[in-house]
Design a protein around this motif. Structure first.
Motif, short mmCIF file in Angstrom:
data_model
loop_
_atom_site.label_atom_id
_atom_site.label_comp_id
_atom_site.label_asym_id
_atom_site.label_seq_id
_atom_site.Cartn_x
_atom_site.Cartn_y
_atom_site.Cartn_z
N VAL A 140 3.66 -3.15 -3.14
CA VAL A 140 2.42 -3.55 -3.82
C VAL A 140 2.39 -5.07 -3.97
O VAL A 140 3.33 -5.67 -4.52
CB VAL A 140 2.32 -2.86 -5.19
N ASP A 141 1.34 -5.69 -3.47
CA ASP A 141 1.26 -7.15 -3.59
C ASP A 141 -0.12 -7.63 -4.02
O ASP A 141 -0.37 -8.84 -4.06
CB ASP A 141 1.67 -7.84 -2.29
N ARG A 142 -1.02 -6.69 -4.35
CA ARG A 142 -2.36 -7.05 -4.81
C ARG A 142 -2.77 -6.11 -5.94
O ARG A 142 -2.41 -4.93 -5.94
CB ARG A 142 -3.37 -6.94 -3.67
N PHE A 143 -3.58 -6.63 -6.86
CA PHE A 143 -4.00 -5.80 -7.99
C PHE A 143 -4.84 -4.62 -7.52
O PHE A 143 -4.71 -3.51 -8.06
CB PHE A 143 -4.79 -6.64 -8.99
N ILE A 144 -5.69 -4.80 -6.52
CA ILE A 144 -6.56 -3.71 -6.05
C ILE A 144 -5.75 -2.53 -5.57
O ILE A 144 -6.14 -1.37 -5.75
CB ILE A 144 -7.52 -4.21 -4.94
N ILE A 145 -4.58 -2.79 -4.99
CA ILE A 145 -3.71 -1.71 -4.53
C ILE A 145 -3.16 -0.94 -5.72
O ILE A 145 -3.18 0.29 -5.75
CB ILE A 145 -2.56 -2.26 -3.67
N ALA A 146 -2.67 -1.66 -6.70
CA ALA A 146 -2.16 -1.01 -7.91
C ALA A 146 -3.25 -0.21 -8.62
O ALA A 146 -3.01 0.91 -9.10
CB ALA A 146 -1.57 -2.06 -8.85
N GLU A 147 -4.43 -0.77 -8.67
CA GLU A 147 -5.56 -0.11 -9.32
C GLU A 147 -5.88 1.22 -8.63
O GLU A 147 -6.11 2.24 -9.29
CB GLU A 147 -6.76 -1.05 -9.28
N ARG A 148 -5.88 1.21 -7.31
CA ARG A 148 -6.17 2.44 -6.56
C ARG A 148 -5.05 3.47 -6.74
O ARG A 148 -5.31 4.67 -6.91
CB ARG A 148 -6.35 2.12 -5.08
N LEU A 149 -3.81 3.02 -6.71
CA LEU A 149 -2.69 3.95 -6.91
C LEU A 149 -2.76 4.59 -8.29
O LEU A 149 -2.52 5.80 -8.44
CB LEU A 149 -1.37 3.20 -6.74
N SER A 150 -3.10 3.81 -9.28
CA SER A 150 -3.22 4.35 -10.64
C SER A 150 -4.34 5.38 -10.74
O SER A 150 -4.16 6.46 -11.31
CB SER A 150 -3.47 3.21 -11.63
N ALA A 151 -5.48 5.05 -10.16
CA ALA A 151 -6.63 5.95 -10.23
C ALA A 151 -6.39 7.24 -9.46
O ALA A 151 -6.90 8.30 -9.84
CB ALA A 151 -7.87 5.24 -9.67
N GLN A 152 -5.57 7.17 -8.40
CA GLN A 152 -5.37 8.33 -7.54
C GLN A 152 -4.10 9.12 -7.87
O GLN A 152 -3.86 10.18 -7.29
CB GLN A 152 -5.34 7.87 -6.07
N ARG A 153 -3.31 8.63 -8.81
CA ARG A 153 -2.13 9.35 -9.23
C ARG A 153 -2.55 10.49 -10.15
O ARG A 153 -3.28 10.29 -11.13
CB ARG A 153 -1.18 8.42 -9.98
N LEU A 154 -2.11 11.70 -9.84
CA LEU A 154 -2.48 12.86 -10.63
C LEU A 154 -1.86 12.76 -12.02
O LEU A 154 -0.69 12.40 -12.16
CB LEU A 154 -2.03 14.15 -9.95
N SER A 155 -2.64 13.09 -13.03
CA SER A 155 -2.14 13.01 -14.40
C SER A 155 -1.04 14.03 -14.66
O SER A 155 -0.27 13.90 -15.62
CB SER A 155 -3.28 13.21 -15.39
N THR A 156 -0.94 15.06 -13.81
CA THR A 156 0.12 16.06 -13.95
C THR A 156 1.45 15.56 -13.39
O THR A 156 2.48 16.19 -13.60
CB THR A 156 -0.28 17.35 -13.23
N HIS A 157 1.42 14.44 -12.65
CA HIS A 157 2.64 13.86 -12.10
C HIS A 157 3.22 12.84 -13.07
O HIS A 157 2.52 12.28 -13.91
CB HIS A 157 2.34 13.14 -10.77
N ALA A 158 4.50 12.60 -12.93
CA ALA A 158 5.11 11.48 -13.67
C ALA A 158 4.49 10.18 -13.18
O ALA A 158 3.99 10.10 -12.06
CB ALA A 158 6.62 11.47 -13.42
#
Length: 229
Positions: free
Chosen positions: A100-118
């Motif tokens: 990860v080297d850009r905020f937009i990437i982190a933002e997308r990973l956060s939004a797409q990470r299932l809340s049921t996952h760690a």
């Protein structure tokens, strides 16, 4: 003892020797087996020896392996460059993302990470020695990125990942200094515990400088099998 057993024991011994020489605690350095271009059968055999964390660079290859090895409790790390159109699969299938080297990437990973996952473990990739051919944010950008990414849900920001130029061991010390500087400002200092640096050719220098995770491929698996890509 077969070739995998011998290679695995040799690498573990090298890590132990480097820790002793650098007066590091062996438990503070994790081995990440870089398995890109190697078949699932090789990972399965390495798993039986006790190696459970594997790093992949190529998404489709990794997804195929995750499917074929789903009976094993593997901790999957994505260590390649992260493209925006690949974040959904990374968020769903991996435990760690190192590139990860850009905020937009982190933002997308956060939004797409299932809340049921760690929470998804994240390392910021830093172009620590200014190589034109390498991905990564600039060292001067790290503090601001950390402040912003730390506010995102579903992520756990763990530290930095660097790939210095060959034989540029000073870059390891520079990365350690940056790591400690950011830790002092970090919103979640208990999470900030990972300095991912060092590969087969330079793990001794990386451990001496403070690496907590070495990414080893060739020394474990041999030369890459490009027919698998």
């Amino acid at each position: 003892m077969n070739s995998f057993q011998q290679a695995y024991q040799t690498v573990l011994q090298q890590i132990q020797n480097a820790c002793e020489k650098g007066q590091r605690n062996l438990n503070d350095v994790q081995l990440l087996a870089v398995s890109k271009t190697h078949p699932s059968t090789a990972l399965r055999e390495m798993y039986t020896l006790g190696q459970h964390a594997f790093g992949e660079n190529y998404l489709q290859e990794a997804l195929d392996k995750i499917e074929s090895l789903q009976d094993l409790e593997i901790e999957w790390h994505f260590i390649g460059h992260v493209q925006r159109n690949k974040t959904k699969h990374l968020a769903e299938k991996f435990a760690w993302v190192h590139g990860v080297d850009r905020f937009i990437i982190a933002e997308r990973l956060s939004a797409q990470r299932l809340s049921t996952h760690a929470p998804l473990n994240i390392c910021l990739q830093v172009n620590i020695d200014g190589q034109e051919s390498k991905d990564g944010c600039q060292p001067a950008e790290v503090a601001e990125l950390v402040a912003k990414i730390s506010q995102l849900p579903n992520l756990r920001l763990r530290g930095l990942m660097v790939i210095p130029a060959p034989n540029h061991t000073q870059a390891f010390s520079d990365a350690k200094t940056l790591f400690e500087q950011v830790k002092a400002q970090h919103a979640h200092p208990d999470d900030w515990d990972t300095l991912s640096m060092g590969m087969s050719s330079d793990l001794d220098a990386a451990i001496a400088a403070g690496s907590t995770m070495v990414r080893i491929g060739t020394a474990l698996f041999g030369a890459r099998d490009y027919s698998q890509t």
